[in-house]
Design a protein around this motif. Structure first.
Motif, mmCIF file in Angstrom:
data_model
loop_
_atom_site.group_PDB
_atom_site.id
_atom_site.type_symbol
_atom_site.label_atom_id
_atom_site.label_comp_id
_atom_site.label_asym_id
_atom_site.label_seq_id
_atom_site.Cartn_x
_atom_site.Cartn_y
_atom_site.Cartn_z
ATOM 1 N N CYS A 1 0.905 -1.116 -0.183
ATOM 2 C CA CYS A 1 -0.037 -0.052 -0.078
ATOM 3 C C CYS A 1 0.808 1.256 0.013
ATOM 4 N N PRO B 1 -7.489 0.773 -7.754
ATOM 5 C CA PRO B 1 -8.570 1.483 -6.724
ATOM 6 C C PRO B 1 -8.022 2.593 -6.169
ATOM 7 N N CYS B 2 -6.936 3.096 -6.728
ATOM 8 C CA CYS B 2 -6.019 3.985 -5.709
ATOM 9 C C CYS B 2 -5.536 5.205 -6.311
ATOM 10 N N ALA C 1 -3.127 6.869 -4.597
ATOM 11 C CA ALA C 1 -1.852 6.829 -4.377
ATOM 12 C C ALA C 1 -0.710 6.089 -5.426
ATOM 13 N N LYS C 2 -1.309 5.249 -6.094
ATOM 14 C CA LYS C 2 -0.581 4.314 -6.905
ATOM 15 C C LYS C 2 -0.224 5.274 -7.796
ATOM 16 N N MET D 1 -3.275 -1.449 5.762
ATOM 17 C CA MET D 1 -3.745 -0.867 4.480
ATOM 18 C C MET D 1 -4.400 0.493 4.961
ATOM 19 N N ALA D 2 -4.108 1.449 4.162
ATOM 20 C CA ALA D 2 -4.232 2.990 4.432
ATOM 21 C C ALA D 2 -6.000 3.246 4.388
ATOM 22 N N CYS D 3 -6.593 2.629 3.608
ATOM 23 C CA CYS D 3 -8.108 2.778 3.435
ATOM 24 C C CYS D 3 -8.745 1.997 4.043
ATOM 25 N N GLY E 1 -9.464 -1.702 3.058
ATOM 26 C CA GLY E 1 -8.535 -2.118 2.022
ATOM 27 C C GLY E 1 -8.756 -1.525 0.955
ATOM 28 N N CYS E 2 -8.340 -2.294 -0.217
ATOM 29 C CA CYS E 2 -8.459 -1.676 -1.646
ATOM 30 C C CYS E 2 -9.609 -1.332 -2.035
HETATM 31 FE FE1 SF4 Z 1 -4.261 2.346 -2.399
HETATM 32 FE FE2 SF4 Z 1 -6.004 2.503 -0.390
HETATM 33 FE FE3 SF4 Z 1 -5.328 0.184 -1.461
HETATM 34 FE FE4 SF4 Z 1 -3.549 1.749 -0.011
HETATM 35 S S1 SF4 Z 1 -5.351 0.550 0.809
HETATM 36 S S2 SF4 Z 1 -3.077 0.452 -2.196
HETATM 37 S S3 SF4 Z 1 -4.196 3.592 -0.529
HETATM 38 S S4 SF4 Z 1 -6.625 1.946 -2.348
#
Ligand code: SF4
Length: 376
Positions: free
Chosen positions: A102, A156-157, A159-160, A299-301, A304-305
């Protein structure tokens, strides 16, 4: 979203259209596990609709030269991450080992916990691993100069996008992943092209980098990466077949979860956190010596993703996230192979090109490092 519109979302759909219209470029695409359970919502389908086959079909309609699955990269990640965990356990390495797929979490970690930079796994994230293999092994296999290959990631991100530009993850001018678009941006492209997504017939991903196991699918939800790693680590460390691959103790939606998993004579203590507030609380307890873990997934979100910032908006509705999670687990259950080390295309890649998991060539292409950053 910034209330004053001083900040807007980066939209890279124009760049993707441009490369797709460039006949000199061989443009391939990969899609992350969490997309298949969410993109249907952009086309008036119910949350949690599983549309893997329509997704593959839709990518072909847009004219990509190769239609691949980041799940392949996720299985590859587990080959490396489970090897790294086994190596750390057997050679008194640094524990806990933190998952590293992540990028928002990695960035947070570099700024907020620079004294703990020896604990994250050195594995690149699945889509970056895919890019590294596409520009080397795949390029050789199809006989195209890597400079003419463009790798597009549908993620889905948000930040990627920044992750793909990290200097630690790019080699000279030849980025592993060239362009990243989100689920929402990809849906926009399908609408611009007039693709009737809902009524597409299912198709398969292309061969060579398109096979996946159930272990890779669950990367899309909180707890999934560590469950996938545990499935493989269990068989490698015990030499026994794992009959029940579903580790219920690692599942759920609580922000911080702990579980003990028995692997042979070792009881593995696992921690899971999602949402950065929970991640901070977990890491602070490690810093203070209050918690001891062998492996951690963060996982930041939330969720998760499946709850990622590039997904169809869910406005914090956890019922939508839970439906997406249910669909992820159902895809896992429907797979014939559910452990990453059973992925035949991944095994072929090691046999023909990489050599041993966690070996020299794998390190060169599939591992990275972290840099302490100023506290902000
Ligand atoms: Fe991206 Fe959120 Fe998945 Fe982390 S948890 S990889 S920030 S979508």
């Amino acid at each position: 979203v910034c209330p004053t519109a001083a900040l807007t979302e980066l939209n890279h759909t124009d760049k993707v259209w441009r490369v797709l219209n460039d006949p000199k470029k061989h443009v391939i695409v990969q899609v992350a596990p969490a997309i298949r359970v969410a993109i249907g919502e952009m086309f008036d389908m119910e949350p949690g609709s599983l549309v893997t086959g329509k997704l593959a079909a839709s990518l072909r309609r847009l004219g990509f030269d190769g239609v691949y699955d980041t799940d392949f990269g996720a299985d590859l990640t587990i080959m490396e991450e489970a090897s790294e965990l086994a190596h750390r356990l057997q050679h008194d390495g640094t524990l806990p080992m933190l998952t590293s797929c992540c990028p928002a979490w990695v960035k947070f970690f570099e700024h907020q916990f620079p004294d703990l930079l020896d604990i994250p796994s050195t594995c690149k994230s699945p889509h970056i691993m895919f890019g590294a293999i596409a520009k080397t092994y795949y390029a050789q296999k199809i006989g195209i100069d890597p400079k003419d290959i463009v790798v597009v990631s549908v993620m889905p991100c948000v930040a990627k996008k920044a992750e793909a530009k990290r200097p630690e993850l790019t080699k000279g001018d030849n980025d592993n992943v060239d362009l990243v678009i989100t689920t929402r941006e990809y849906s926009q492209m399908l609408k611009e092209a007039g693709v009737d997504f809902k009524n597409l017939k299912d198709e398969e991903f292309d061969k060579l980098l398109g096979e996946s196991t159930g272990a890779s699918v669950i990367f899309g939800t909180t707890g999934g990466v560590i469950e996938a790693a545990t499935r493989t680590a269990y068989e490698w460390l015990t030499g026994e077949e794992l009959e029940n691959v579903e580790f219920e103790a690692l599942r759920g939606m609580d922000g911080i979860r702990e579980a003990e998993v028995q692997i042979g004579d070792k009881s593995l203590k696992i921690g899971i956190a999602h949402g950065l507030g929970n991640a901070r609380a977990m890491l602070e307890s490690i810093q203070k010596g209050e918690s001891k873990y062998d492996a951690i997934e963060i996982m930041a979100c939330p969720g998760g993703c499946i709850g990622g910032g590039g997904q169809p908006y869910h406005h914090g509705d956890m019922e939508i996230i839970k439906k997406r999670q249910k669909a992820i687990y159902s895809e896992d259950r429907n797979k014939k192979k559910r452990k990453s080390h059973e992925n035949q295309e991944v095994l072929k890649l090691y046999k023909e090109f990489l050599g041993e998991p966690y070996g020299e060539k794998a390190h060169e292409l599939l591992h990275t490092y972290y840099t302490p950053k100023e506290k902000i």
